[in-house]
Scaffold this motif. Structure first.
Motif, mmCIF file in Angstrom:
data_model
loop_
_atom_site.group_PDB
_atom_site.id
_atom_site.type_symbol
_atom_site.label_atom_id
_atom_site.label_comp_id
_atom_site.label_asym_id
_atom_site.label_seq_id
_atom_site.Cartn_x
_atom_site.Cartn_y
_atom_site.Cartn_z
ATOM 1 N N MET A 113 6.041 0.847 30.826
ATOM 2 C CA MET A 113 6.649 -0.457 31.034
ATOM 3 C C MET A 113 8.146 -0.445 30.741
ATOM 4 O O MET A 113 8.921 -1.170 31.374
ATOM 5 C CB MET A 113 5.966 -1.505 30.134
ATOM 6 C CG MET A 113 4.520 -1.805 30.490
ATOM 7 S SD MET A 113 4.308 -2.535 32.129
ATOM 8 C CE MET A 113 3.686 -1.148 33.061
ATOM 9 N N ALA A 114 8.580 0.388 29.785
ATOM 10 C CA ALA A 114 9.994 0.438 29.437
ATOM 11 C C ALA A 114 10.839 1.069 30.535
ATOM 12 O O ALA A 114 12.061 0.894 30.559
ATOM 13 C CB ALA A 114 10.192 1.199 28.135
ATOM 14 N N SER A 117 14.331 0.908 35.376
ATOM 15 C CA SER A 117 15.241 2.026 35.637
ATOM 16 C C SER A 117 14.687 2.984 36.686
ATOM 17 O O SER A 117 15.371 3.313 37.668
ATOM 18 C CB SER A 117 15.514 2.776 34.326
ATOM 19 O OG SER A 117 14.300 3.270 33.763
ATOM 20 N N GLU A 118 13.436 3.430 36.526
ATOM 21 C CA GLU A 118 12.885 4.418 37.445
ATOM 22 C C GLU A 118 12.566 3.828 38.815
ATOM 23 O O GLU A 118 12.611 4.532 39.821
ATOM 24 C CB GLU A 118 11.639 5.055 36.839
ATOM 25 C CG GLU A 118 11.931 5.891 35.608
ATOM 26 C CD GLU A 118 10.715 6.666 35.136
ATOM 27 O OE1 GLU A 118 9.673 6.574 35.797
ATOM 28 O OE2 GLU A 118 10.815 7.349 34.108
ATOM 29 N N GLY A 119 12.233 2.548 38.863
ATOM 30 C CA GLY A 119 11.943 1.937 40.152
ATOM 31 C C GLY A 119 13.169 1.810 41.039
ATOM 32 O O GLY A 119 13.053 1.777 42.264
ATOM 33 N N LEU A 162 -0.388 -0.344 38.249
ATOM 34 C CA LEU A 162 0.745 -1.265 38.270
ATOM 35 C C LEU A 162 2.064 -0.519 38.123
ATOM 36 O O LEU A 162 3.068 -0.871 38.749
ATOM 37 C CB LEU A 162 0.600 -2.305 37.158
ATOM 38 C CG LEU A 162 -0.491 -3.358 37.352
ATOM 39 C CD1 LEU A 162 -0.582 -4.238 36.122
ATOM 40 C CD2 LEU A 162 -0.214 -4.210 38.575
ATOM 41 N N TYR A 163 2.066 0.532 37.307
ATOM 42 C CA TYR A 163 3.292 1.307 37.105
ATOM 43 C C TYR A 163 3.763 1.932 38.414
ATOM 44 O O TYR A 163 4.939 1.839 38.782
ATOM 45 C CB TYR A 163 3.041 2.380 36.045
ATOM 46 C CG TYR A 163 4.189 3.336 35.858
ATOM 47 C CD1 TYR A 163 5.398 2.895 35.329
ATOM 48 C CD2 TYR A 163 4.066 4.670 36.213
ATOM 49 C CE1 TYR A 163 6.454 3.771 35.154
ATOM 50 C CE2 TYR A 163 5.116 5.553 36.036
ATOM 51 C CZ TYR A 163 6.311 5.100 35.508
ATOM 52 O OH TYR A 163 7.355 5.973 35.353
ATOM 53 N N PHE A 164 2.839 2.553 39.147
ATOM 54 C CA PHE A 164 3.220 3.161 40.416
ATOM 55 C C PHE A 164 3.550 2.098 41.467
ATOM 56 O O PHE A 164 4.358 2.339 42.370
ATOM 57 C CB PHE A 164 2.112 4.091 40.913
ATOM 58 C CG PHE A 164 2.041 5.385 40.154
ATOM 59 C CD1 PHE A 164 2.994 6.363 40.359
ATOM 60 C CD2 PHE A 164 1.052 5.611 39.212
ATOM 61 C CE1 PHE A 164 2.946 7.560 39.660
ATOM 62 C CE2 PHE A 164 0.995 6.792 38.508
ATOM 63 C CZ PHE A 164 1.953 7.777 38.734
ATOM 64 N N LYS A 165 2.945 0.934 41.341
ATOM 65 C CA LYS A 165 3.296 -0.163 42.249
ATOM 66 C C LYS A 165 4.728 -0.614 41.996
ATOM 67 O O LYS A 165 5.478 -0.923 42.939
ATOM 68 C CB LYS A 165 2.314 -1.320 42.068
ATOM 69 C CG LYS A 165 2.522 -2.462 43.051
ATOM 70 C CD LYS A 165 1.495 -3.552 42.842
ATOM 71 C CE LYS A 165 0.105 -3.086 43.220
ATOM 72 N NZ LYS A 165 -0.869 -4.221 43.203
ATOM 73 N N PHE A 166 5.119 -0.642 40.713
ATOM 74 C CA PHE A 166 6.497 -0.973 40.386
ATOM 75 C C PHE A 166 7.456 0.087 40.933
ATOM 76 O O PHE A 166 8.545 -0.234 41.414
ATOM 77 C CB PHE A 166 6.678 -1.085 38.867
ATOM 78 C CG PHE A 166 6.159 -2.372 38.290
ATOM 79 C CD1 PHE A 166 6.594 -3.580 38.768
ATOM 80 C CD2 PHE A 166 5.235 -2.369 37.260
ATOM 81 C CE1 PHE A 166 6.122 -4.773 38.242
ATOM 82 C CE2 PHE A 166 4.750 -3.546 36.725
ATOM 83 C CZ PHE A 166 5.205 -4.755 37.219
ATOM 84 N N LYS A 201 7.189 2.024 43.582
ATOM 85 C CA LYS A 201 7.378 1.988 45.033
ATOM 86 C C LYS A 201 8.166 0.765 45.475
ATOM 87 O O LYS A 201 8.651 0.727 46.614
ATOM 88 C CB LYS A 201 6.030 2.024 45.742
ATOM 89 C CG LYS A 201 5.252 0.720 45.682
ATOM 90 C CD LYS A 201 3.989 0.804 46.535
ATOM 91 C CE LYS A 201 3.269 -0.538 46.570
ATOM 92 N NZ LYS A 201 2.062 -0.493 47.426
ATOM 93 N N ARG A 202 8.324 -0.224 44.607
ATOM 94 C CA ARG A 202 9.090 -1.403 44.995
ATOM 95 C C ARG A 202 10.571 -1.098 45.160
ATOM 96 O O ARG A 202 11.282 -1.837 45.846
ATOM 97 C CB ARG A 202 8.878 -2.522 43.970
ATOM 98 C CG ARG A 202 7.559 -3.239 44.193
ATOM 99 C CD ARG A 202 7.289 -4.299 43.182
ATOM 100 N NE ARG A 202 5.991 -4.910 43.471
ATOM 101 C CZ ARG A 202 5.256 -5.532 42.573
ATOM 102 N NH1 ARG A 202 5.675 -5.643 41.325
ATOM 103 N NH2 ARG A 202 4.087 -6.058 42.912
ATOM 104 N N GLY A 203 11.054 -0.030 44.535
ATOM 105 C CA GLY A 203 12.428 0.370 44.788
ATOM 106 C C GLY A 203 12.637 0.741 46.244
ATOM 107 O O GLY A 203 13.621 0.317 46.878
ATOM 108 N N PHE A 204 11.710 1.515 46.809
ATOM 109 C CA PHE A 204 11.812 1.865 48.226
ATOM 110 C C PHE A 204 11.562 0.648 49.101
ATOM 111 O O PHE A 204 12.155 0.532 50.183
ATOM 112 C CB PHE A 204 10.818 2.974 48.564
ATOM 113 C CG PHE A 204 10.940 3.482 49.972
ATOM 114 C CD1 PHE A 204 11.978 4.324 50.332
ATOM 115 C CD2 PHE A 204 10.027 3.100 50.942
ATOM 116 C CE1 PHE A 204 12.109 4.777 51.636
ATOM 117 C CE2 PHE A 204 10.140 3.556 52.240
ATOM 118 C CZ PHE A 204 11.191 4.399 52.590
ATOM 119 N N GLU A 205 10.690 -0.259 48.667
ATOM 120 C CA GLU A 205 10.466 -1.481 49.438
ATOM 121 C C GLU A 205 11.748 -2.306 49.535
ATOM 122 O O GLU A 205 12.055 -2.879 50.594
ATOM 123 C CB GLU A 205 9.352 -2.305 48.804
ATOM 124 C CG GLU A 205 7.965 -1.679 48.950
ATOM 125 C CD GLU A 205 6.894 -2.495 48.262
ATOM 126 O OE1 GLU A 205 7.262 -3.508 47.618
ATOM 127 O OE2 GLU A 205 5.713 -2.142 48.364
#
Length: 284
Positions: free
Chosen positions: A25-26, A30-32, A162-166, A168-172
């Motif tokens: 969660m932290a 940043s990573e997204g 949920l973490y991986f969903k977050f 991929k939202r960067g690419f979205e």
């Protein structure tokens, strides 16, 4: 003795799960969005911005022709409305590539702050595995341990999804920015419905992330006293996207056929994609 060992096992595993969840969660914000630090992505967004400005200019030229046609037909030409549309289009062309990322980051930070206000320092609390109130209505010690292990596995899977969903939202968001330039040609002509739907999708991506972070923190807090209710909130966090769609807020890139038709009609008026006229036969 066996009960004590099982209790220690639950506490150790629960502590690991809480650390993994808080680590994930932290790094959501940043990573997204690390994709936007790549030079290639920056170059593409710069080109998309240039294309958006060019399409806005084309839309302004087409709007001038529309205004002239209305004036010839006996109307006033709607000069004021078209000027306002020019300004709206100019603002949209200079903001569509820059605002989505800060807006998404703002929503994520808001969700993290609210989540920490609910649970304390960490979004996922390890107290849920050591609370006696949550397990008061469950049978023997062995059954309690089995129930806790199942709940821990379910929560870990949900949080990882949920973490991986977050991530991929960067690419979205990148896809949304690229799609946004196509609406610049229609805004100067007064067609803003497609762009408004695009803006709602950008806001929906950030709002979904904010609500999911809050749901994770709330589920962690509720699990301390009501284990299964907290688990239900965890599971509901994964369905927030579908719930938002019922209210017209889409959190994933979605094709707008009406907006695509507007863009296609605008380009067709300029002759884009129209076959070239056949050459005249040579004179004899």
């Amino acid at each position: 003795m066996i009960g004590w060992l099982l209790t220690q096992l639950i506490e150790i595993v629960g502590g690991w799960i809480a650390e993994i969840c808080n680590w994930a969660m932290a790094r959501i914000a940043s990573e997204g969005l690390v994709i936007f630090d790549e030079p290639v992505i920056k170059e593409i967004i710069s080109k998309v911005y240039t294309i958006g400005l060019g399409l806005w200019g084309i839309g302004c030229v087409m709007a001038v022709f529309d205004m002239a046609i209305q004036y010839v037909k006996g109307g006033n030409g709607g000069v004021t409305d078209y000027c306002l549309n020019f300004v709206r289009g100019f603002l949209a062309a200079n903001l569509f590539y820059a605002l989505p990322v800060p807006v998404y980051t703002l929503f994520v930070k808001l969700g993290e702050n609210i989540g920490k206000a609910i649970t304390g320092a960490d979004l996922v609390s390890s107290e849920m595995w050591t609370s006696d109130a949550a397990m008061a209505n469950i049978g023997t010690a062995v059954v309690r341990v089995l129930v806790l292990l199942i709940v821990q596995i379910i929560m870990l899977v949900v949080l990882l999804v949920l973490y991986f969903k977050f991530l991929k939202r960067g690419f979205e968001l990148f896809v949304m920015i690229v799609m946004g330039c196509m609406y610049m040609v229609s805004i100067p002509r007064g067609y803003v419905d497609g762009f408004m739907d695009w803006a709602k999708q950008c806001i929906g991506i950030g709002l979904a992330s904010c609500l999911q972070i809050i749901a994770i923190a709330l589920g962690s807090k509720v699990c301390v006293d009501y284990l299964f209710l907290g688990l239900a909130i965890f599971l509901a966090a994964g369905d927030i996207d579908k719930l938002m769609q019922r209210f017209g807020i889409v959190s994933v890139p979605k094709m707008n056929l009406f907006a695509i038709t507007q863009v296609a009609n605008s380009l067709r008026m300029l002759g884009v994609g129209r076959p070239a006229a056949p050459a005249a036969p040579p004179k004899t």
